[in-house]
Design a protein around this motif. Sequence first.
Motif, PDB file in Angstrom:
ATOM      1  N   GLY A 213      71.611  19.162  69.148  1.00 51.56           N
ATOM      2  CA  GLY A 213      70.842  19.070  70.381  1.00 51.56           C
ATOM      3  C   GLY A 213      71.730  18.842  71.605  1.00 51.56           C
ATOM      4  N   HIS A 214      73.031  18.550  71.364  1.00 44.88           N
ATOM      5  CA  HIS A 214      73.954  18.398  72.498  1.00 44.88           C
ATOM      6  C   HIS A 214      74.699  19.708  72.670  1.00 44.88           C
ATOM      7  CE1 HIS A 214      73.281  14.154  72.611  1.00 44.88           C
ATOM      8  NE2 HIS A 214      73.535  14.072  71.330  1.00 44.88           N
ATOM      9  N   LEU A 215      74.299  20.490  73.670  1.00 42.63           N
ATOM     10  CA  LEU A 215      74.882  21.823  73.851  1.00 42.63           C
ATOM     11  C   LEU A 215      76.406  21.795  73.893  1.00 42.63           C
ATOM     12  CD1 LEU A 215      72.807  24.080  76.224  1.00 42.63           C
ATOM     13  CD2 LEU A 215      73.517  24.459  73.852  1.00 42.63           C
ATOM     14  N   ALA A 216      76.957  20.766  74.563  1.00 41.74           N
ATOM     15  CA  ALA A 216      78.400  20.717  74.766  1.00 41.74           C
ATOM     16  C   ALA A 216      79.154  20.558  73.445  1.00 41.74           C
ATOM     17  CB  ALA A 216      78.741  19.561  75.689  1.00 41.74           C
ATOM     18  N   HIS A 217      78.543  19.848  72.465  1.00 42.48           N
ATOM     19  CA  HIS A 217      79.244  19.609  71.200  1.00 42.48           C
ATOM     20  C   HIS A 217      78.804  20.575  70.111  1.00 42.48           C
ATOM     21  CE1 HIS A 217      78.958  15.504  73.123  1.00 42.48           C
ATOM     22  NE2 HIS A 217      80.225  15.875  73.263  1.00 42.48           N
ATOM     23  N   GLU A 218      77.944  21.495  70.473  1.00 48.73           N
ATOM     24  CA  GLU A 218      77.387  22.376  69.449  1.00 48.73           C
ATOM     25  C   GLU A 218      78.432  23.297  68.833  1.00 48.73           C
ATOM     26  OE1 GLU A 218      74.824  21.776  67.634  1.00 48.73           O
ATOM     27  OE2 GLU A 218      73.450  21.840  69.335  1.00 48.73           O
ATOM     28  N   VAL A 219      78.445  23.347  67.488  1.00 51.92           N
ATOM     29  CA  VAL A 219      79.334  24.276  66.791  1.00 51.92           C
ATOM     30  C   VAL A 219      78.576  25.600  66.692  1.00 51.92           C
ATOM     31  CG1 VAL A 219      80.516  24.734  64.613  1.00 51.92           C
ATOM     32  CG2 VAL A 219      80.333  22.396  65.452  1.00 51.92           C
ATOM     33  N   LYS A 220      79.286  26.701  66.982  1.00 53.88           N
ATOM     34  CA  LYS A 220      78.583  27.983  67.014  1.00 53.88           C
ATOM     35  C   LYS A 220      78.421  28.556  65.608  1.00 53.88           C
ATOM     36  CE  LYS A 220      79.737  29.275  71.652  1.00 53.88           C
ATOM     37  NZ  LYS A 220      81.014  28.779  72.136  1.00 53.88           N
ATOM     38  N   GLY A 221      77.420  29.378  65.435  1.00 48.00           N
ATOM     39  CA  GLY A 221      77.225  30.005  64.132  1.00 48.00           C
ATOM     40  C   GLY A 221      75.957  30.826  64.089  1.00 48.00           C
ATOM     41  N   THR A 222      75.790  31.574  62.987  1.00 51.40           N
ATOM     42  CA  THR A 222      74.622  32.442  62.842  1.00 51.40           C
ATOM     43  C   THR A 222      73.630  31.873  61.824  1.00 51.40           C
ATOM     44  OG1 THR A 222      75.827  33.613  61.130  1.00 51.40           O
ATOM     45  CG2 THR A 222      75.873  34.583  63.326  1.00 51.40           C
ATOM     46  N   GLY A 223      74.097  30.905  61.028  1.00 49.43           N
ATOM     47  CA  GLY A 223      73.244  30.364  59.968  1.00 49.43           C
ATOM     48  C   GLY A 223      73.227  31.294  58.761  1.00 49.43           C
ATOM     49  N   LEU A 224      74.231  32.158  58.653  1.00 46.38           N
ATOM     50  CA  LEU A 224      74.253  33.113  57.539  1.00 46.38           C
ATOM     51  C   LEU A 224      75.344  32.815  56.511  1.00 46.38           C
ATOM     52  CD1 LEU A 224      73.591  36.530  59.323  1.00 46.38           C
ATOM     53  CD2 LEU A 224      72.027  35.175  57.933  1.00 46.38           C
ATOM     54  N   GLY A 225      76.349  31.995  56.888  1.00 48.56           N
ATOM     55  CA  GLY A 225      77.510  31.778  56.007  1.00 48.56           C
ATOM     56  C   GLY A 225      77.134  31.323  54.603  1.00 48.56           C
ATOM     57  N   LEU A 226      76.335  30.262  54.510  1.00 41.91           N
ATOM     58  CA  LEU A 226      75.990  29.732  53.184  1.00 41.91           C
ATOM     59  C   LEU A 226      74.978  30.629  52.461  1.00 41.91           C
ATOM     60  CD1 LEU A 226      75.889  25.901  53.886  1.00 41.91           C
ATOM     61  CD2 LEU A 226      77.636  27.207  52.687  1.00 41.91           C
ATOM     62  N   ALA A 227      74.163  31.360  53.236  1.00 37.23           N
ATOM     63  CA  ALA A 227      73.231  32.306  52.606  1.00 37.23           C
ATOM     64  C   ALA A 227      74.048  33.433  51.949  1.00 37.23           C
ATOM     65  CB  ALA A 227      72.272  32.869  53.638  1.00 37.23           C
ATOM     66  N   ILE A 228      75.139  33.846  52.592  1.00 34.17           N
ATOM     67  CA  ILE A 228      76.024  34.872  52.021  1.00 34.17           C
ATOM     68  C   ILE A 228      76.666  34.335  50.739  1.00 34.17           C
ATOM     69  CG2 ILE A 228      78.241  36.077  52.391  1.00 34.17           C
ATOM     70  CD1 ILE A 228      77.417  36.478  55.312  1.00 34.17           C
ATOM     71  N   VAL A 229      77.169  33.098  50.803  1.00 33.52           N
ATOM     72  CA  VAL A 229      77.783  32.483  49.617  1.00 33.52           C
ATOM     73  C   VAL A 229      76.773  32.480  48.465  1.00 33.52           C
ATOM     74  CG1 VAL A 229      78.673  30.293  48.693  1.00 33.52           C
ATOM     75  CG2 VAL A 229      79.335  31.022  50.983  1.00 33.52           C
ATOM     76  N   ASN A 230      75.556  32.065  48.770  1.00 37.40           N
ATOM     77  CA  ASN A 230      74.511  31.977  47.755  1.00 37.40           C
ATOM     78  C   ASN A 230      74.223  33.336  47.117  1.00 37.40           C
ATOM     79  OD1 ASN A 230      72.744  30.381  46.366  1.00 37.40           O
ATOM     80  ND2 ASN A 230      71.034  30.824  47.740  1.00 37.40           N
ATOM     81  N   GLU A 231      74.123  34.379  47.950  1.00 33.30           N
ATOM     82  CA  GLU A 231      73.826  35.727  47.437  1.00 33.30           C
ATOM     83  C   GLU A 231      74.968  36.220  46.538  1.00 33.30           C
ATOM     84  OE1 GLU A 231      71.181  37.770  47.755  1.00 33.30           O
ATOM     85  OE2 GLU A 231      70.042  36.366  48.996  1.00 33.30           O
ATOM     86  N   ILE A 232      76.208  35.963  46.950  1.00 34.93           N
ATOM     87  CA  ILE A 232      77.366  36.431  46.166  1.00 34.93           C
ATOM     88  C   ILE A 232      77.383  35.729  44.803  1.00 34.93           C
ATOM     89  CG2 ILE A 232      79.903  36.404  46.022  1.00 34.93           C
ATOM     90  CD1 ILE A 232      79.946  36.817  49.076  1.00 34.93           C
ATOM     91  N   VAL A 233      77.165  34.428  44.809  1.00 36.33           N
ATOM     92  CA  VAL A 233      77.181  33.671  43.560  1.00 36.33           C
ATOM     93  C   VAL A 233      76.040  34.132  42.644  1.00 36.33           C
ATOM     94  CG1 VAL A 233      76.946  31.359  42.600  1.00 36.33           C
ATOM     95  CG2 VAL A 233      78.383  31.714  44.584  1.00 36.33           C
ATOM     96  N   LYS A 234      74.876  34.372  43.247  1.00 39.54           N
ATOM     97  CA  LYS A 234      73.715  34.826  42.462  1.00 39.54           C
ATOM     98  C   LYS A 234      74.029  36.153  41.776  1.00 39.54           C
ATOM     99  CE  LYS A 234      69.770  35.425  44.582  1.00 39.54           C
ATOM    100  NZ  LYS A 234      68.881  35.290  45.742  1.00 39.54           N
ATOM    101  N   ALA A 235      74.704  37.058  42.503  1.00 38.50           N
ATOM    102  CA  ALA A 235      75.028  38.379  41.949  1.00 38.50           C
ATOM    103  C   ALA A 235      75.997  38.255  40.770  1.00 38.50           C
ATOM    104  CB  ALA A 235      75.633  39.259  43.033  1.00 38.50           C
ATOM    105  N   HIS A 236      76.693  37.106  40.660  1.00 42.96           N
ATOM    106  CA  HIS A 236      77.626  36.882  39.550  1.00 42.96           C
ATOM    107  C   HIS A 236      76.991  36.017  38.456  1.00 42.96           C
ATOM    108  CE1 HIS A 236      80.520  38.287  42.495  1.00 42.96           C
ATOM    109  NE2 HIS A 236      81.375  38.446  41.509  1.00 42.96           N
ATOM    110  N   LYS A 237      75.680  35.803  38.556  1.00 37.31           N
ATOM    111  CA  LYS A 237      74.947  34.931  37.624  1.00 37.31           C
ATOM    112  C   LYS A 237      75.541  33.530  37.598  1.00 37.31           C
ATOM    113  CE  LYS A 237      73.112  38.541  34.646  1.00 37.31           C
ATOM    114  NZ  LYS A 237      73.557  39.696  35.442  1.00 37.31           N
ATOM    115  N   GLY A 238      76.056  33.100  38.723  1.00 37.40           N
ATOM    116  CA  GLY A 238      76.634  31.759  38.826  1.00 37.40           C
ATOM    117  C   GLY A 238      75.705  30.837  39.572  1.00 37.40           C
TER     118      GLY A 238
END
Length: 270
Positions: A213-238
């Motif tokens: 909520g503090h714009l000045a300290h906000e770390v930028k991102g798309t919110g997709l990084g961990l979703a990508i990790v999850n999809e890759i692991v799922k595709a490996h049955k992990g």
Amino acid sequence: REGLRLMALVLLVIFIGIWFLFLSVKREIELARIKSEFISNVSHEIRTPLALISMYIETLEMGRIKTIEKVNEYYRIIGKETQRLTGMVNKILNFSRLESGRQKFDFDTCNLNIITQKVLDTYQFHLKNKGFDVKYFPADRLKPIRCDREAIADALINLIDNAIKYSRDIKKIEITTGTRKNYTFVEVKDHGPGIPKKKQKLVFDKFYRITTGHLAHEVKGTGLGLAIVNEIVKAHKGKVTLTSKPGEGCTFRLYFPILFTDKDLSNNNI
Ligand code: ADP
């Protein structure tokens, strides 16, 4: 009596129905909010580097910059901002391919130690540049897994990038490989702010971000990084796990099923 019981039952069914309806409407509203936040996030992240790039190009074109050092610095900034844009667009395209099942995996017999070492070799410079101390603890002997090397490296890079992005004072990352039951794993541990228990499941959802909520300290991102990790692991049955205590950092662990050989199977080594 019977009538009353029947009425109570009907009321209960109606109540449960309304409750489920309420939950699904609530979920839809939440999804719509997350989606619109994603669009505004991404638009902002595209606009900022684009504005910088065009401003620096304009200034260079006007020929007002006299020293070669300053010119070089401007080119460096243009390069860095272009890279940031490319990285973000690639992340979005990558996720969309994974989610729709269009991503083709090139499965092969691999060793997690070798993949991790390669990622660290390529990333060492970047990590040092950012002031990070990275320790790698490879397991002695790791059984092979069936995987797409590039995809696993991509998942690892996403975790390391997050460790860099979210760590504040303690710039230390530990990477460990090991075996647990019928899985081998690679783990990335940081000493950043951590993630509260309530949000640990949610962070793997697409577009989901925790904001201060503090714009000045906000770390930028798309919110997709961990979703990508999850999809890759799922595709490996992990599977992927997260352990974290707020204030003490995060540990993300990626598990992949061991590829047992016929010899293992006949010796009952499992
Ligand atoms: P992004 O980093 O683009 O927001 P991610 O899907 O990679 O998207 O992460 C989702 C959220 O999880 C982030 O917004 C952040 O709040 C939290 N998070 C991820 N990795 C870490 C980490 N190593 N330490 C603290 N918080 C993290």
